[in-house]
Design an enzyme around this catalytic site. Sequence first.
Site, PDB file in Angstrom:
ATOM      1  CG  ASP A   4      -1.748   1.204   1.388  1.00 28.27           C
ATOM      2  OD1 ASP A   4      -2.592   1.447   0.516  1.00 28.27           O
ATOM      3  OD2 ASP A   4      -1.567   1.932   2.386  1.00 28.27           O
TER       4      ASP A   4
ATOM      5  CD  GLU B 114      -2.175   2.300  -3.439  1.00 25.49           C
ATOM      6  OE1 GLU B 114      -3.361   2.550  -3.724  1.00 25.49           O
ATOM      7  OE2 GLU B 114      -1.744   2.282  -2.266  1.00 25.49           O
TER       8      GLU B 114
END
Length: 695
Positions: free
Chosen positions: A346, A382
Amino acid sequence: MTMKLEAGSPFPLGATWDGSGVNFALFSANATKVELCLFDRNGRRETDRIALPEFTHEVWHGYLPQVRPGQLYGYRVHGPHDPRNGHRFNHNKLLIDPYALALHGEIRWHDALFGYRVGHARGDLSFDRRDSAFVMPKCVVIDPAATWGADRPPKVPWAETIIYEAHVRGMTARHPDLPPQLRGTFAGLAQPQVIEHLVKLGVTAVELMPSQAFFDDRYLVEKGLANYWGYNTIGFFAPASRYISRGGDVHEFKLLVRRLHEAGIEVLLDVVYNHTAEGNELGPTLSFRGIDNASYYLLGDDPQHYFDTTGCGNTVNLRHPRVLQLVMDSLRYWVRECHVDGFRFDLASSLGRDRDVFELSAVFFDAVRQDPVLSRVKLIAEPWDTGPDGYQLGNFPPGWAEWNDRYRDGLRSFWRGDPGTLPGLAKSLLGSAELFERRGRRPWASINFATAHDGFTLADLLSYDRKHNEPNQEGNNDGHNHNVSWNCGVEGPSDDPKVLALRDRLRRAIVTTLLISQGTPMLLMGDEVGRSQAGNNNAYCQDNESTWLAWEEFDPRDAAFLEFVRQVVAVRRATLPLRQSHFLHGRPVGSGEVRDVLWLRHDSHDMTPGDWEDPEARSVGLLLCGAAGERHLILLNAHPEPLPFVLPASATAARWRLLVDSAVGQVRPEREPFHPRETVELPGRAVLVLEGEVT
């Protein structure tokens, strides 16, 4: 009961059961004293509080021969309370061990969780003396040994990987064939009824949304909501206790991995190492803040405040060697002890930062690259965060794959019929070489997706022009507004047969395009069966039936779409030219004059610069040519009306056999092959995939 700690060892960090007792070791460079607190089996009563007797290399440690697995514990850490200089020690607060392998209980929100007096005139500079143990979860000493039997990682090559992004609770909470106590748990996801769906779908990897320990934010609890997605980790080793069945234990996660491996499916974990659940300086003191705030977090020029590139209040300080060690130890634990096959990181740009600057040579990237365990698993970034210059798509090191949001937006724009989108789509179809072809990276580095947890589901993408996030109770101001969606003429659900037919046609075209593109395709949980969130494009706090997969409600249209998706996945897996290991650039194949890829107009001639520059161009043919004479022709038409298309002649393709017709949802239909130079009707808003019969 009075216990006396022996000296123990400064390594390994955490609470380690050796068969005779437990070694406790906690890093804190700036503490003056660390107390180990033991609790009864229910976690309600503190039975012992013992100062760790040794401090070696900035690690506090001690050994308790009397302790066994199942013991509940936590820490109280003494040190300066000096927020202006970055120190926030408060020994009144019970703290979670960063290396805890399991947690007992949940946070119960109370002002005692905060190191300062909530509402005090001096704000976070004040000091709260209340004991927080009564509302804190407790760490659990565990025996990590597990029976793995003949478990082996599937080791699916990247070029053959098809990812399914899933949520543990959302995938199983409404499954009618699961026992109620298993719904929403790791054990529920491990049941044959669920795994069978994944096997039939044909995916090769399940990417689980955050499954490490996290808690519901206070502001959500006070509104009657929950942190459904889980992007606020507080324990990097412990599985989220909410996903463990009643009476179960952390080994349920290992059972899930073993059963997915038995089915040939890899397990990827969505992990959050960029920030923690403690938030900014006004957040609670749960673990890292109270153990050594100045070491664990990036602080601002004014150390009272945090340097935040995540939008979540804090940024983990990976440039500190002990914090880097924590993250590396955590990753290795999930691979070695839990047998996971890779990770999706993330806000991964934050992991490569030195404050304002993103660096390919960041210590975290270098550490992973040289690690003999982690360098061999799948790593997905990401590639953005909220800090300066945070958008880093295409800039991650060799060995990494990246979520390609340009692919997502280009795919959506093309099928919505937006002008000038054909050139961008063409690049995406071939793996986005302009982004990823450097330093030996391959097409699989592009994680291609039409939808993900963050944004509309596929059904909603074709049912809503606007977000409808009112259930989040933020005035519909949360979530992004750039959805590149189209409601097909009606906002929300419709019973108009024409609208439903158009939505079906477009979702078949979108999924077909995704699965025939070079790169690594990713499907969102439930898209294959029409899962809707009623237009909520930021359902992070909706832990209810609006986000759960409704297994019992597949209507005939969705059942037909599910079968179509299965068959197109099977075509991809059986067709090597659709998953090339190298980028295609129209170069000669072997020693002949045939090129590996050609872009064709509807008259079967090569596309010209003028054709590419035409903003109204919404159709194209893509001819893939293999070294063994394989020929595959992909025809795309985003116009609403059909177009005539002249099939190309090929020295090795005597006839063209239809593999996929997204217009009617057929795969390998029983019909006569087409001949070269034959004119076929390319349906509107559709994809045709044809295979040349090699002579």
